[in-house]
Design an enzyme around this catalytic site. Structure first.
Site, PDB file in Angstrom:
ATOM      1  N   HIS A 119       0.843  -1.002  -0.430  1.00 26.41           N
ATOM      2  CA  HIS A 119       0.274  -0.109   0.014  1.00 26.41           C
ATOM      3  C   HIS A 119       1.010   1.277  -0.245  1.00 26.41           C
ATOM      4  CE1 HIS A 119      -3.090   2.550   1.675  1.00 26.41           C
ATOM      5  NE2 HIS A 119      -4.066   1.903   0.151  1.00 26.41           N
ATOM      6  N   ASN A 217     -14.262   4.499   1.701  1.00 23.68           N
ATOM      7  CA  ASN A 217     -14.518   4.109   0.597  1.00 23.68           C
ATOM      8  C   ASN A 217     -15.575   2.872   0.857  1.00 23.68           C
ATOM      9  OD1 ASN A 217     -12.649   5.017  -1.207  1.00 23.68           O
ATOM     10  ND2 ASN A 217     -11.506   3.071   0.114  1.00 23.68           N
ATOM     11  N   ALA A 229      -9.652  11.575   8.784  1.00 24.08           N
ATOM     12  CA  ALA A 229     -10.457  12.462   7.461  1.00 24.08           C
ATOM     13  C   ALA A 229     -11.237  13.861   8.245  1.00 24.08           C
ATOM     14  CB  ALA A 229     -11.032  11.498   6.986  1.00 24.08           C
ATOM     15  N   VAL A 234      -7.454  18.655   8.859  1.00 24.71           N
ATOM     16  CA  VAL A 234      -6.866  17.832   7.806  1.00 24.71           C
ATOM     17  C   VAL A 234      -7.663  18.125   5.995  1.00 24.71           C
ATOM     18  CG1 VAL A 234      -7.017  15.392   7.176  1.00 24.71           C
ATOM     19  CG2 VAL A 234      -6.660  17.146   9.309  1.00 24.71           C
TER      20      VAL A 234
END
Length: 439
Positions: A119, A217, A229, A234
């Site tokens: 990743h 997602n 998030a 941010v």
């Protein structure tokens, strides 16, 4: 995306990376430029230079135009992820430092660790890949930016720290080692976050670092954005498909979303070489982090709040009502972000936003108040009673105004009335005797 479960090491919540789904459309070996059959079966052969043809976002979102102004030179981006394999050709010279905060990786952060350990390399290559030659190999959106690799062991029981503590430590290390931008393609999958993140993110903001985070997602179970998030200050990134419409599987929604970027059919470099096509806001986030690097390079005197403002103000609404919980302020426009005239931001800075949140929501989590010694109060000395009057025995026999009013006078009236009644009675008796005598 799997649900949260206890992390290895110290107690805490597991941090989950964004969804990466190899689509088996293209698999090329970096060591050679000879055609290779795609992993999906009898697909047409492909050459390494065809990777550039798959990077639709470079033209569609203005990066090739932006490179005339900036390619991210002089800007350092920390990738807090599974570790970045700096040995792959596309990242040669890009990774300038790193560390491992899990306790199971290499000290330079360049040995991929944890679940889906490719990743971090995929993220870094999308962000700052150098290509393998003129118009060959994968090139990142900020091909002259530098990478710091901070390896975190997601979902690994052997880690020495909890996932939460690894993230907090990784942020502090990145700030202390010169990061201008921090990319976080990960989610805690909860709206809230530990207090250790308050301190770590505040440390980043106070040191003028832009933090970029993926929204998550739906296809992996994230129906609304989760920390980091959700943290004020941010720069949160949502995802769109090839037609620039909101991606259903490869994005999420929430009021903290700032901008949207491509999150479907993206290509990255895997550890050890080779390319993978993948979906998810894990890929959209480094595209935005790369854009932030372009802006910081083009405007070196602009602070973090000004950089974020420039990215947001130049975003393209693309016919949608913005801001919205799906697109944020719109689709990124790399060319506009580095060239357009943008008014100075009047919004609160990331530091101010997070401090306000902490003040409002962490009030119950305060240090105990140490009781103070009570103040010494001087005793009050009462005034002495006045001296009693001298006793006068003769005065006791004399009437006072009080006795005259309430005793002597009423008594005199009563006695006088009694005398009158007596005299009247005597008179009446005598009168009746005379009458009787005369008869």
């Amino acid at each position: 995306m799997p649900g949260l479960r206890p992390a290895g090491g110290a107690a805490g919540r597991r941090v989950i990376r964004r969804r990466r789904r190899p689509l088996a459309v293209l698999a090329l070996v970096l060591a050679a430029v000879v055609p290779v059959v795609a992993a999906g079966g009898d697909a047409p052969a492909a050459r390494a230079d065809q990777v550039r043809d798959l990077e639709y976002w470079l033209n569609d979102y203005g990066f090739t135009q932006a490179w005339a102004t900036s390619k991210g030179a002089g800007v350092t981006v920390a990738v807090i992820d599974t570790g970045v394999d700096g040995r792959v050709a596309e990242l040669g010279g890009a990774v300038v430092g790193g560390t491992d905060v899990s306790g199971i990786g290499a000290s330079n952060g360049q040995t991929p660790v944890g679940e889906d350990n490719e990743h971090g390399t995929l993220v870094a290559s999308l962000l700052a890949g150098r290509g393998t030659g003129t118009d060959t190999g994968l090139i990142g959106v900020a091909p002259e930016a530098s990478i710091l690799s901070v390896s975190v062991a997601f979902g690994t029981s052997g880690a020495q720290l909890s996932n939460d503590d690894q993230i907090a430590e990784g942020i502090r290390w990145a700030v202390d080692n010169g990061a201008d931008v921090i990319n976080m393609s990960l989610t805690r999958n909860t709206l809230d976050w530990p207090t250790s993140w308050d301190d770590a993110f505040m440390y980043a903001f106070e040191n003028d670092v832009v933090v970029v985070a993926a929204a998550g997602n739906r296809g992996s179970g994230t129906t609304e954005v989760g920390a980091p998030a959700t943290i004020p200050g941010v720069l949160t990134v949502a995802g769109v498909d090839r037609s620039k419409e909101a991606s259903f599987d490869a994005s999420s929604q929430g009021i903290t979303i700032a901008v949207a970027a491509p999150s479907e059919k993206l290509v990255g470099v895997a550890p050890g070489g080779g390319y993978l096509q993948w979906d998810g806001t894990s890929a959209a986030a480094p595209i935005v982090s790369g854009l932030v690097a372009l802006v910081r390079s083009a405007y070196p005197k602009l602070d973090a709040a000004g950089v974020i403002n420039r990215v947001i103000e130049t975003a393209n609404a693309n016919g949608h009502t913005v801001p919205s919980p799906i697109y944020g302020n719109g689709l990124i426009d790399a060319a506009g972000a580095v060239t357009e005239s943008v008014p100075k931001s009047t919004s609160a800075t990331p530091t101010e936003l997070l401090q306000e949140w902490i003040t409002l929501h962490r009030r119950a989590v305060t240090a105990p108040v140490t009781p103070t010694e009570p103040a010494t109060v001087a005793p009050v000395v009462p005034d002495p009673d006045p001296a009693l009057p001298e006793r006068n025995t003769s005065a006791a026999w004399l009437p006072s105004p009080l006795t005259l009013t309430y005793v002597s006078l009423p008594l005199a009236v009563l006695v006088g009335f009694g005398i009158l009644v007596t005299l009247f009675g005597i008179g009446a008796t005598r009168h009746f005797k005379r009458i009787r005598f005369k008869q």
